[in-house]
Design an enzyme around this catalytic site. Structure first.
Site, PDB file in Angstrom:
ATOM      1  N   LEU A  42       5.628  -1.258   0.494  1.00 50.53           N
ATOM      2  CA  LEU A  42       5.329  -0.583  -0.776  1.00 50.53           C
ATOM      3  C   LEU A  42       5.005  -1.559  -1.898  1.00 50.53           C
ATOM      4  CD1 LEU A  42       8.187   2.067  -0.569  1.00 50.53           C
ATOM      5  CD2 LEU A  42       5.801   2.291   0.170  1.00 50.53           C
ATOM      6  N   GLY A  45       1.572   0.550  -6.676  1.00 45.40           N
ATOM      7  CA  GLY A  45       0.722   1.732  -6.514  1.00 45.40           C
ATOM      8  C   GLY A  45       1.522   2.870  -5.893  1.00 45.40           C
ATOM      9  N   HIS A  46       2.206   2.553  -4.771  1.00 46.92           N
ATOM     10  CA  HIS A  46       3.050   3.579  -4.145  1.00 46.92           C
ATOM     11  C   HIS A  46       4.125   4.079  -5.119  1.00 46.92           C
ATOM     12  CE1 HIS A  46       1.872   1.006  -0.538  1.00 46.92           C
ATOM     13  NE2 HIS A  46       1.423   2.193  -0.183  1.00 46.92           N
ATOM     14  N   ASP A 159      -7.610   4.546  -2.259  1.00 45.44           N
ATOM     15  CA  ASP A 159      -8.290   5.072  -1.074  1.00 45.44           C
ATOM     16  C   ASP A 159      -9.004   6.342  -1.500  1.00 45.44           C
ATOM     17  OD1 ASP A 159      -7.168   3.171   0.992  1.00 45.44           O
ATOM     18  OD2 ASP A 159      -5.336   3.954   0.106  1.00 45.44           O
ATOM     19  N   VAL A 185      -3.770   1.433  -9.109  1.00 42.57           N
ATOM     20  CA  VAL A 185      -2.957   0.460  -9.876  1.00 42.57           C
ATOM     21  C   VAL A 185      -3.458  -0.942  -9.545  1.00 42.57           C
ATOM     22  CG1 VAL A 185      -0.635  -0.433 -10.298  1.00 42.57           C
ATOM     23  CG2 VAL A 185      -0.972   2.011  -9.858  1.00 42.57           C
TER      24      VAL A 185
END
Lengths: 294, 294
Positions: A42, A45-46, A159, A185
């Site tokens: 991770l 962004g996650h 993505d 991010v």
């Protein structure tokens, strides 16, 4: 929004079996459930997805699963970075309620023979470079939706094609889950966060900055009045190809929803690209607007 | 089993919009839901599914939808028999709680591009004769499962391959619905009930009896000790081919779950066939056992 913060305060539950997910969530009946599907390792962004889910839902589940069916032969399935301990520590700190980290055998029967396929948005871009990739993505995401039954599911715009394919799949199959796209991010210097950045040498890391820079250059050109898609693409592509460490896989200016290639930037367009930096394939994308960039 | 018979007593609700299904069933939260997916033009086979669902669930929903995506070019999509008034009267009499009869545009967006495909069990038999058929079936059934969220869904063994394909699809995609297979229902003289029987002329109706008869003949041979699959198939096929009105599409002896062709009847086998009687294609199937038939 979290009407009941009980679970968060009682600590995070980590499970590896589908049945455990179902029984945990049975108790959440009537409450909203947010799902953040990830392949682990991770990054911020996650975590931005997780924070958004926590704001918008009563319960937040995160899946950690490096999905084999979305990797092609010769791709980096084996090498894909993994660090479960670190992921769990991050998720606990950020207040995830449930973490689902199954083994591949838990999600796929040895004789599994059913696939979910989106045939239009998934055909170009990464779909053309990675045959079968989005079939694997759609199948595993639909499976996770069936296991978790989320009210909302969170995907990053890094993505971008994947997000649009999943939106379409969810719409077409009448899945009662809202697909929420969240902004890409970046590192302070502009590099899009990706678990695969860990593959980069320091020199490649420097070269990789060209991916975000080339989008900024195209955006400036659009802001300056350039509306011809070929010219905008060439502006971006030239900046990438100046660097011998970079090999462009694809670079397109597309409609933000249909992903159809644009000839002219009349409304909002999405510049979307994949490029090899050394042996690492990275993605980036960003919005171009005819008058003012964002 | 019907803890709350209120809905049944208050009469049946008939809707054509997905949103209406969702709001009706939101009120059923916490209760078990049975779904009987049909293409309408109901007969006793369908009604047996409905009765089973009513026994096992608090709420029973029936869908009436002639699904265009499971018909191939040149098949009988346009001609498929329809009688909504009669269907609704039957369903009301039998105590369905909810009837969902959408128009094709309600279920399929004009730019729908997502498909669910089972690639193993669906490849032979009807799948070989009707390319794309089971892709259409799997897609619409998964969609109905997403719209209704059934605890259990009921399918007849008349469409035996369909039942097994749907079982596999549901398992592979982790859909939280139990697929319940129900026995084939026959006319007193043995003809398997099918909405397509309405296409038959009186002469064809008489010829069509050979479909169930040929299975009975093979079953007798198996009971008499014949275990060679080729011989059992030939026994059945000869009986069909004696009639010039009949043209065999396929006739196989298969494993009841994997649908793999058998060479020897060691355990239970399923004799499964499709045949044209005049211009009408009919299905039939039945169990063969090495010692005692059922």
């Amino acid at each position: 929004m979290r009407r009941d913060a009980g679970k968060g305060e009682m600590g995070m539950r980590k499970v590896s079996r589908i049945q455990e997910v179902r029984s945990f969530l049975r108790e959440a009946s009537g409450r909203s459930i947010g799902l953040v599907p990830t392949m682990g390792y991770l990054h911020e962004g996650h975590l931005s997805l997780l924070r958004r889910s926590r704001k918008e839902n009563d319960v937040t589940a995160v899946s950690l699963f490096v999905n084999p069916t979305q990797f092609g032969p010769g791709e980096d399935l084996e090498a894909y970075p993994r660090d479960l301990e670190r992921d769990l520590a991050l998720l606990e700190r950020e207040g995830a309620d449930l973490v689902f980290a199954p083994r591949p055998e838990e999600l796929y029967f040895p004789d599994a023979s059913t696939w979910v396929e989106e045939t239009r948005l998934a055909s170009g871009l990464c779909g053309a470079s990675r045959p079968g990739h989005f079939r694997g993505v759609c199948t595993v995401v639909l499976k996770l939706f069936q296991i978790v039954g989320p009210t909302r599911a969170y995907f990053g715009e890094k993505d971008y094609q994947q997000l649009q394919v999943i939106r379409r799949m969810t719409r077409d199959l009448n899945v009662p889950t809202e697909v929420v796209g969240c902004p890409l991010v970046r590192e302070p210097d502009g590099l899009a966060l990706s678990s695969r950045n860990t593959y980069l040498s320091p020199e490649e890391r420097a070269s990789a900055l060209r991916l975000s820079r080339c989008i900024a250059l195209a955006r400036e050109a659009a802001r300056g009045g350039q509306r011809d898609a070929r010219s905008l693409r060439e502006t971006a592509r030239r900046h990438l190809e100046e660097d011998p460490r970079i090999r462009v896989d694809y670079l397109e200016l597309v409609h933000p929803e249909t992903l159809e290639p644009l000839e002219t930037l009349d409304g909002e367009g999405r510049l979307i690209l994949a490029a090899w930096v050394g042996k690492t394939r990275l993605l980036d994308n960003g919005t171009l607007c005819p008058e003012a960039g964002r």
